[in-house]
Design a protein around this motif. Structure first.
Motif, short mmCIF file in Angstrom:
data_model
loop_
_atom_site.label_atom_id
_atom_site.label_comp_id
_atom_site.label_asym_id
_atom_site.label_seq_id
_atom_site.Cartn_x
_atom_site.Cartn_y
_atom_site.Cartn_z
N ILE A 49 0.84 -1.34 0.01
CA ILE A 49 0.01 0.19 0.06
C ILE A 49 0.59 1.38 -0.15
O ILE A 49 0.55 2.25 -0.73
CB ILE A 49 -0.85 -0.10 1.23
CG1 ILE A 49 -2.17 -1.10 0.81
CG2 ILE A 49 -1.52 1.36 1.45
CD1 ILE A 49 -2.68 -1.44 2.43
N GLU A 50 1.90 1.28 0.85
CA GLU A 50 2.81 2.38 0.81
C GLU A 50 3.63 2.69 -0.44
O GLU A 50 3.69 3.87 -0.82
CB GLU A 50 3.74 2.19 2.00
CG GLU A 50 3.40 2.30 3.52
CD GLU A 50 4.22 1.93 4.39
OE1 GLU A 50 5.61 1.78 3.92
OE2 GLU A 50 3.97 1.96 5.44
N ARG A 109 3.61 5.75 -5.75
CA ARG A 109 3.53 5.91 -7.05
C ARG A 109 2.52 6.67 -7.62
O ARG A 109 2.36 7.57 -8.38
CB ARG A 109 3.49 4.36 -7.70
CG ARG A 109 4.95 3.55 -7.19
CD ARG A 109 4.55 2.06 -7.86
NE ARG A 109 4.24 1.96 -9.38
CZ ARG A 109 3.73 0.94 -10.06
NH1 ARG A 109 4.05 -0.19 -9.61
NH2 ARG A 109 3.53 1.16 -11.25
N TYR A 110 1.36 6.50 -6.83
CA TYR A 110 -0.04 7.40 -7.27
C TYR A 110 0.42 8.81 -6.83
O TYR A 110 0.08 9.53 -7.79
CB TYR A 110 -0.96 6.86 -6.30
CG TYR A 110 -2.20 7.79 -6.53
CD1 TYR A 110 -3.10 7.88 -7.43
CD2 TYR A 110 -2.59 8.44 -5.47
CE1 TYR A 110 -4.08 8.65 -7.43
CE2 TYR A 110 -3.65 9.66 -5.41
CZ TYR A 110 -4.45 9.42 -6.60
OH TYR A 110 -5.65 10.29 -6.66
N ASN A 111 0.85 9.21 -5.96
CA ASN A 111 1.23 10.45 -5.70
C ASN A 111 2.19 11.06 -6.53
O ASN A 111 2.21 12.30 -6.94
CB ASN A 111 1.81 10.59 -4.23
CG ASN A 111 0.70 10.56 -2.88
OD1 ASN A 111 -0.47 10.51 -3.32
ND2 ASN A 111 1.22 9.97 -1.90
N ARG A 112 3.33 10.32 -7.03
CA ARG A 112 4.30 10.98 -7.95
C ARG A 112 3.40 11.04 -9.45
O ARG A 112 3.63 12.19 -9.99
CB ARG A 112 5.38 9.87 -8.19
CG ARG A 112 6.28 9.68 -6.93
CD ARG A 112 7.40 8.75 -7.26
NE ARG A 112 8.26 8.76 -6.07
CZ ARG A 112 9.33 7.87 -6.03
NH1 ARG A 112 9.40 7.05 -7.10
NH2 ARG A 112 10.06 7.79 -5.30
N ALA A 113 2.77 10.06 -9.75
CA ALA A 113 1.99 10.51 -11.00
C ALA A 113 0.82 11.56 -10.89
O ALA A 113 0.72 12.21 -11.90
CB ALA A 113 1.08 8.92 -11.34
N ARG A 114 0.23 11.66 -9.69
CA ARG A 114 -0.70 12.71 -9.45
C ARG A 114 0.14 13.97 -9.48
O ARG A 114 -0.37 15.02 -10.18
CB ARG A 114 -1.29 12.72 -8.20
CG ARG A 114 -2.34 13.73 -7.87
CD ARG A 114 -2.97 13.46 -6.54
NE ARG A 114 -3.81 14.56 -6.25
CZ ARG A 114 -3.61 15.33 -5.08
NH1 ARG A 114 -2.28 15.22 -4.91
NH2 ARG A 114 -4.25 16.57 -4.90
N GLN A 115 1.26 14.13 -9.11
CA GLN A 115 2.11 15.35 -8.96
C GLN A 115 2.56 15.67 -10.41
O GLN A 115 2.68 17.03 -10.83
CB GLN A 115 3.33 15.21 -8.14
CG GLN A 115 4.01 16.58 -7.82
CD GLN A 115 3.08 17.65 -7.20
OE1 GLN A 115 2.44 17.22 -6.39
NE2 GLN A 115 3.28 18.80 -7.49
N ALA A 116 2.96 14.54 -11.09
CA ALA A 116 3.38 14.84 -12.36
C ALA A 116 2.20 15.48 -13.31
O ALA A 116 2.56 16.43 -14.27
CB ALA A 116 3.94 13.83 -13.13
N LYS A 117 1.04 14.94 -13.15
CA LYS A 117 0.02 15.39 -13.90
C LYS A 117 -0.30 16.93 -13.38
O LYS A 117 -0.80 17.76 -14.37
CB LYS A 117 -1.33 14.54 -13.77
CG LYS A 117 -2.58 14.87 -14.48
CD LYS A 117 -2.24 14.77 -15.64
CE LYS A 117 -3.55 14.89 -16.58
NZ LYS A 117 -3.53 14.80 -18.06
N ILE A 118 -0.36 17.25 -12.39
CA ILE A 118 -0.64 18.45 -11.70
C ILE A 118 0.41 19.38 -12.46
O ILE A 118 0.09 20.71 -12.94
CB ILE A 118 -0.78 18.73 -10.41
CG1 ILE A 118 -1.79 17.75 -9.88
CG2 ILE A 118 -0.80 20.09 -9.78
CD1 ILE A 118 -1.81 17.79 -8.36
#
Length: 297
Positions: free
Chosen positions: A220-221, A226-235
């Motif tokens: 989960i961690e 990975r989700y936060n990195r992808a989200r930050q890259a999208k933002i």
């Protein structure tokens, strides 16, 4: 009748790696009944697979030594599938669902009677079960329980040749009393095996679930990172596009309006006219970008 020196033998722990302390033909009597104790549920490490390996090896050893195949009485749902391939024909009975309620002596007595129904001609039982060692360890164990024949065999003329002849029994029917005693001894040994196996199962399942929970938390961690990195890259990409669009609007759009003879401020432009102006703005932006590169050279 055969003299029985003890009610049942002490438990013997085996080593499946070195194959030491497996029961041999001399330890099992002439015609033993094998009783396998397993669990109804999995997710408990090698509790079931370990004891299955022990009884399979012991069954093969006994057959090679005597030429006989011992009948097998299975307790627990996980035992029958593991024995079906090579020893399916030797299974006399399989009991499922007995672990759904806490183990008690009354239940064990019923199971012992059921085991004796398929033990015709057997002179003893070898019980295979797991013994609790610690919270993270358990051991495969076997115990031999001889059956006491309380009836005079053919050719015996006195009761002195019967088992426990030095003891007085009541009622006067010694054969019936010793039969009951034999059933009680088997039930006691099975009850001890059930308690030990249940304890080993619970501790192993707790350890397995703790490891599974730890692995799930780590996953989960990792996935959250990975989700936060992808989200930050999208933002970040969207912010760059917004900034670039604002730059184009502030620099290129005025030039486009000048080319079509319209000023940005003070005049209303129709939707169609606006689209035309934006198309020109894109072309102007591309042209100015090319001119900028040529000037840099």
């Amino acid at each position: 009748a055969k003299w029985v020196g003890s009610t049942f033998s002490l438990p013997s722990q085996v080593d499946n790696v070195t194959q030491e302390n497996y029961p041999v033909a001399a330890d099992c009597g002439e015609n033993p009944l094998f009783i396998l104790v397993t669990s109804d549920k999995g997710l408990c490490g090698a509790v079931n697979s370990g004891i299955l390996k022990t009884i399979k090896a012991s069954h093969v050893n006994f057959e090679e030594a005597t030429g006989k195949r011992a009948p097998v009485f299975v307790v627990g749902e996980k035992g029958r599938p593991g024995m079906t391939n090579l020893h399916g024909k030797d299974i006399t009975c399989s009991i499922n669902g007995n672990w759904s309620v806490p183990t008690n002596f009354t239940q064990t007595s019923a199971l012992a009677l059921e085991a004796l129904k398929g033990a015709e001609g057997c002179d003893g039982a070898v019980i295979f079960f797991n013994t609790y060692v610690s919270a993270i360890a358990y051991a495969q164990t076997w115990r031999y329980v001889p059956f006491i024949n309380g009836h005079l065999e053919e050719g015996a003329s006195t009761e002195e040749e019967m088992p426990y002849a030095d003891y007085e029994v009541e009622p006067e029917n010694r054969g019936e009393a010793l039969d009951n005693f034999s059933e009680y001894a088997l039930t006691s040994a099975m009850y001890d095996a059930f308690i030990e196996n249940a304890t080993a199962f619970q501790s192993s399942q707790m350890s397995a679930m703790e490891n599974a929970t730890s692995n799930a938390n780590e996953m989960i961690e990792s996935l959250s990172l990975r989700y936060n990195r992808a989200r930050q890259a999208k933002i970040t990409t969207e912010l760059c596009e917004i900034v670039a669009g604002a730059a184009v609007e502030n620099i290129v759009a005025p030039r486009a309006f000048e080319l079509v003879g319209t000023r940005i401020t003070g005049d209303r432009v129709s939707v169609g006219r606006t689209k035309h102006i934006l198309d020109i703005a894109q072309r102007v932006g591309a042209t100015e970008a090319v001119d900028h590169r040529h000037r840099n050279r």
